[in-house]
Design an enzyme around this catalytic site. Structure first.
Site, PDB file in Angstrom:
ATOM      1  CE  LYS A  13      44.228  19.129  31.686  1.00 51.20           C
ATOM      2  NZ  LYS A  13      42.977  19.551  31.717  1.00 51.20           N
ATOM      3  NE  ARG A  84      45.373  25.397  33.795  1.00 47.25           N
ATOM      4  CZ  ARG A  84      45.363  23.970  34.295  1.00 47.25           C
ATOM      5  NH1 ARG A  84      46.301  22.967  34.644  1.00 47.25           N
ATOM      6  NH2 ARG A  84      43.819  23.683  34.716  1.00 47.25           N
ATOM      7  NE  ARG A 119      38.094  15.914  38.118  1.00 47.66           N
ATOM      8  CZ  ARG A 119      38.742  16.649  37.382  1.00 47.66           C
ATOM      9  NH1 ARG A 119      39.406  15.881  36.688  1.00 47.66           N
ATOM     10  NH2 ARG A 119      38.462  18.056  37.368  1.00 47.66           N
ATOM     11  NE  ARG A 152      40.351  19.403  41.135  1.00 51.52           N
ATOM     12  CZ  ARG A 152      40.975  19.448  40.051  1.00 51.52           C
ATOM     13  NH1 ARG A 152      41.516  18.267  39.573  1.00 51.52           N
ATOM     14  NH2 ARG A 152      40.962  20.653  39.303  1.00 51.52           N
ATOM     15  NE  ARG A 163      38.768  23.638  37.300  1.00 51.89           N
ATOM     16  CZ  ARG A 163      38.482  22.307  37.164  1.00 51.89           C
ATOM     17  NH1 ARG A 163      37.597  22.031  38.155  1.00 51.89           N
ATOM     18  NH2 ARG A 163      39.336  21.355  36.839  1.00 51.89           N
TER      19      ARG A 163
END
Ligand code: AMP
Length: 212
Positions: A13, A84, A119, A152, A163
């Site tokens: 995203k 969300r 990531r 992160r 998540r």
């Protein structure tokens, strides 16, 4: 014009929103980035949000709504990560903020896990890298600003599952909600960012836009 980008964690995203931002000249509002900035600045709302984020669950609505409130009045923007859940959708509607189009990035779970675990993010400018798919030229250092790259905390393997569960339980239902409104576009986002962007850019709605 407001574009909402949806999809599970790791769908890309943020990356796709940045590409849209460049090409359309609109503002990118990432609720996750807004929260992370609030934490960096020691903002009391950010401090309250921190523990929820590290666990991989949603932060309470009143925190995120308070942080997003003023930013949502920007005319042309891409919303990434907000709303969300249905309570947040309702907040937007009560404030007469209309979403014109929802881009739903679709990716399978295996790809999600590989993307999230590799990531890395620049601590200074926020640019997103991937150890394998999009490495920086010099390991651990941002190509753009020379900042250090970090992982992160919520991208660590034990949090990814949480998540994904949170997404399935609280966010995925919005796909049907916006589909019923006739403003949802599903996009296969399993390939690289250029392929995904091309799929979107081929959509009639984007061709008709006259931003730049
Ligand atoms: P993201 O960068 O979009 O993956 O968001 C990172 C984390 O921030 C999420 O796992 C949530 O804990 C929190 N977060 C981001 N956006 C929202 C939102 N709209 N509502 C509640 N929590 C959020």
């Amino acid at each position: 014009m407001k574009i909402l980008i949806m999809g599970p964690p790791g769908a890309g995203k943020g990356t796709i929103a940045e590409m849209l931002k460049e090409n359309l000249g609109v503002v990118h509002l990432s609720s996750g980035d807004i929260l992370r900035d609030a934490i960096k600045e020691n903002n009391p709302l950010g401090m309250k949000a921190k523990a929820f984020m590290e666990k991989g669950v949603l932060v309470p609505d009143e925190i995120i709504i308070e942080l997003m409130k003023e930013k949502l009045n920007t005319d042309d923007s891409i919303l990434d990560g907000f709303p969300r859940n249905l309570a947040q959708v309702k907040k937007l509607e009560d404030a007469n903020i209309q979403i014109d189009i929802v881009l739903n990035l679709q990716v399978n779970e295996e790809t999600i896990i590989s993307r999230i675990s590799g990531r890395r993010i620049c601590e200074k400018c926020g640019k997103i890298y991937h150890l394998k798919n999009m490495p920086s030229k010099k390991e651990g250092i941002c190509d753009i600003c020379g900042g250090n790259l970090y992982q992160r905390k919520d991208d660590e393997p034990q949090t990814i599952r949480e998540r994904l569960n949170t997404y399935k339980q609280q966010t995925e239902g919005l796909v049907n909600y916006y589909n019923d409104k006739g403003i949802l576009k599903n996009i296969d986002a399993g390939g690289n960012k250029e392929t995904t962007y091309d799929k979107m850019a081929g959509l009639e709605w984007l061709k008709k836009k006259k931003y730049r």
